[in-house]
Design a protein around this motif. Structure first.
Motif, PDB file in Angstrom:
ATOM      1  N   LEU A  25       0.840  -1.193   0.000  1.00 46.57           N
ATOM      2  CA  LEU A  25       0.000   0.000   0.000  1.00 46.57           C
ATOM      3  C   LEU A  25       0.877   1.244   0.000  1.00 46.57           C
ATOM      4  O   LEU A  25       1.645   1.468   0.936  1.00 46.57           O
ATOM      5  CB  LEU A  25      -0.905  -0.003   1.235  1.00 46.57           C
ATOM      6  CG  LEU A  25      -1.916   1.147   1.332  1.00 46.57           C
ATOM      7  CD1 LEU A  25      -2.953   1.039   0.222  1.00 46.57           C
ATOM      8  CD2 LEU A  25      -2.602   1.146   2.700  1.00 46.57           C
ATOM      9  N   VAL A  26       0.754   2.066  -1.056  1.00 44.16           N
ATOM     10  CA  VAL A  26       1.627   3.238  -1.185  1.00 44.16           C
ATOM     11  C   VAL A  26       0.857   4.558  -1.159  1.00 44.16           C
ATOM     12  O   VAL A  26       1.460   5.624  -1.073  1.00 44.16           O
ATOM     13  CB  VAL A  26       2.490   3.164  -2.456  1.00 44.16           C
ATOM     14  CG1 VAL A  26       3.425   1.957  -2.407  1.00 44.16           C
ATOM     15  CG2 VAL A  26       1.622   3.115  -3.712  1.00 44.16           C
ATOM     16  N   ALA A  27      -0.465   4.495  -1.245  1.00 45.85           N
ATOM     17  CA  ALA A  27      -1.266   5.724  -1.194  1.00 45.85           C
ATOM     18  C   ALA A  27      -2.693   5.359  -0.821  1.00 45.85           C
ATOM     19  O   ALA A  27      -3.163   4.255  -1.112  1.00 45.85           O
ATOM     20  CB  ALA A  27      -1.240   6.451  -2.541  1.00 45.85           C
ATOM     21  N   CYS A  44      -3.015  10.543   1.453  1.00 41.29           N
ATOM     22  CA  CYS A  44      -1.570  10.462   1.740  1.00 41.29           C
ATOM     23  C   CYS A  44      -0.880   9.500   0.779  1.00 41.29           C
ATOM     24  O   CYS A  44      -1.488   8.564   0.265  1.00 41.29           O
ATOM     25  CB  CYS A  44      -1.317  10.060   3.186  1.00 41.29           C
ATOM     26  SG  CYS A  44      -1.971   8.460   3.677  1.00 41.29           S
ATOM     27  N   THR A  45       0.402   9.777   0.564  1.00 42.94           N
ATOM     28  CA  THR A  45       1.234   8.980  -0.334  1.00 42.94           C
ATOM     29  C   THR A  45       2.564   8.696   0.330  1.00 42.94           C
ATOM     30  O   THR A  45       3.156   9.584   0.963  1.00 42.94           O
ATOM     31  CB  THR A  45       1.481   9.736  -1.659  1.00 42.94           C
ATOM     32  OG1 THR A  45       0.232  10.071  -2.264  1.00 42.94           O
ATOM     33  CG2 THR A  45       2.295   8.899  -2.632  1.00 42.94           C
ATOM     34  N   ASP A  46       3.027   7.480   0.208  1.00 42.45           N
ATOM     35  CA  ASP A  46       4.362   7.124   0.691  1.00 42.45           C
ATOM     36  C   ASP A  46       5.366   8.108   0.085  1.00 42.45           C
ATOM     37  O   ASP A  46       5.326   8.387  -1.122  1.00 42.45           O
ATOM     38  CB  ASP A  46       4.673   5.697   0.238  1.00 42.45           C
ATOM     39  CG  ASP A  46       6.001   5.185   0.780  1.00 42.45           C
ATOM     40  OD1 ASP A  46       7.038   5.862   0.590  1.00 42.45           O
ATOM     41  OD2 ASP A  46       6.005   4.102   1.366  1.00 42.45           O
ATOM     42  N   PRO A  47       6.276   8.680   0.900  1.00 44.01           N
ATOM     43  CA  PRO A  47       7.238   9.660   0.370  1.00 44.01           C
ATOM     44  C   PRO A  47       8.002   9.177  -0.859  1.00 44.01           C
ATOM     45  O   PRO A  47       8.350   9.980  -1.726  1.00 44.01           O
ATOM     46  CB  PRO A  47       8.182   9.894   1.557  1.00 44.01           C
ATOM     47  CG  PRO A  47       7.323   9.647   2.760  1.00 44.01           C
ATOM     48  CD  PRO A  47       6.410   8.519   2.361  1.00 44.01           C
ATOM     49  N   GLN A 106       3.713  11.464  -8.480  1.00 44.39           N
ATOM     50  CA  GLN A 106       3.171  10.622  -9.552  1.00 44.39           C
ATOM     51  C   GLN A 106       1.660  10.817  -9.734  1.00 44.39           C
ATOM     52  O   GLN A 106       1.029  10.086 -10.499  1.00 44.39           O
ATOM     53  CB  GLN A 106       3.475   9.150  -9.257  1.00 44.39           C
ATOM     54  CG  GLN A 106       4.947   8.831  -9.136  1.00 44.39           C
ATOM     55  CD  GLN A 106       5.211   7.360  -8.826  1.00 44.39           C
ATOM     56  OE1 GLN A 106       4.439   6.495  -9.217  1.00 44.39           O
ATOM     57  NE2 GLN A 106       6.296   7.088  -8.124  1.00 44.39           N
ATOM     58  N   GLY A 107       1.083  11.775  -9.006  1.00 44.75           N
ATOM     59  CA  GLY A 107      -0.338  12.048  -9.155  1.00 44.75           C
ATOM     60  C   GLY A 107      -1.258  11.094  -8.422  1.00 44.75           C
ATOM     61  O   GLY A 107      -2.471  11.075  -8.682  1.00 44.75           O
ATOM     62  N   LEU A 108      -0.717  10.301  -7.505  1.00 44.15           N
ATOM     63  CA  LEU A 108      -1.543   9.308  -6.805  1.00 44.15           C
ATOM     64  C   LEU A 108      -2.586   9.967  -5.913  1.00 44.15           C
ATOM     65  O   LEU A 108      -3.733   9.511  -5.845  1.00 44.15           O
ATOM     66  CB  LEU A 108      -0.656   8.369  -5.984  1.00 44.15           C
ATOM     67  CG  LEU A 108       0.479   7.647  -6.732  1.00 44.15           C
ATOM     68  CD1 LEU A 108       1.152   6.628  -5.824  1.00 44.15           C
ATOM     69  CD2 LEU A 108      -0.042   6.986  -7.994  1.00 44.15           C
TER      70      LEU A 108
END
Length: 219
Positions: free
Chosen positions: A135-137, A155-158, A163-165
């Motif tokens: 899970l990255v976002a 939220c998005t993993d740093p 990347q627009g997630l």
């Protein structure tokens, strides 16, 4: 209603998650730290809040606690509403459930989107994006009030930012809210100019300024 969304949620559609006393309420501690009073300018609400907790996280356009309470932290923010926006479903998103909570909490720890507890997922629909199974976002729904649902925990993993997630997930959550017949809104720190620009591009508009403030009982 949008000027006091936590109270509108806890005294309305999300009352099942509330501890209440008179003109004050708070979310159950494992759901979230947010508290509210019916009228932030009325001392009676603060007196009721003291029956529930010695430390309270609140949000409103303005907060001026009466004697007996002292500020711990005050952060300026803005509330943004999607009065005319349209959402976009994303076929690559995955629905998140209680079994995903450990991963969600781990992502929150890395990305720091704001308060998120073990039972926050029960407040609404959460979706995520995975990379090689990880899970990255993610993003989801938090406060629900008549006619409105808040987009939260975006939220998005740093390691995967840029990347627009976050935009994809925000639009996917908004699509679900709109299909249900509600309008989406969200909160963001006033200092996070990049996030405000992003949400404006997605169709949100600044509705009004707010503060996010933690208070504790003096003494």
């Amino acid at each position: 209603m949008l000027e006091n969304p936590v109270w509108a949620a806890l005294s309305g559609p999300q009352a099942c998650f509330a501890e209440a006393s008179g003109d004050a309420a708070r979310f159950l501690s494992d759901v979230g730290p947010w508290c509210a009073v019916a009228d932030p300018g009325d001392r009676r609400g603060w007196a009721d809040l003291a029956e529930l907790t010695d430390r309270a996280l609140l949000s409103a356009p303005a907060l001026h606690a009466p004697a007996g309470w002292e500020p711990v932290s005050v952060t300026p923010g803005v509330q943004m509403a999607g009065h005319t926006m349209t959402g976009v479903h994303d076929p690559e998103t995955v629905e998140l459930s209680e079994t995903d909570v450990p991963e969600m909490l781990d992502l929150v720890e890395r990305a720091q989107p704001g308060p998120f507890g073990k039972r926050t997922i029960e407040l609404g629909r959460y979706v995520g994006l995975r990379h090689e199974g990880r899970l990255v976002a993610m993003a989801g729904e938090r406060f629900r009030l008549p006619g409105w649902t808040e987009v939260s925990a975006v939220c998005t993993d740093p390691a995967f930012r840029g990347q627009g997630l976050a935009a994809r997930l925000t639009m996917a959550v908004a699509a679900g809210i709109l299909e249900r017949g509600d309008l989406p809104f969200l909160h963001v720190s006033a200092e996070n100019a990049a996030a405000i620009r992003l949400y404006e591009r997605l169709g949100f508009q600044v509705d009004h300024e707010v503060v996010f403030a933690t208070y504790r009982r003096a003494g």
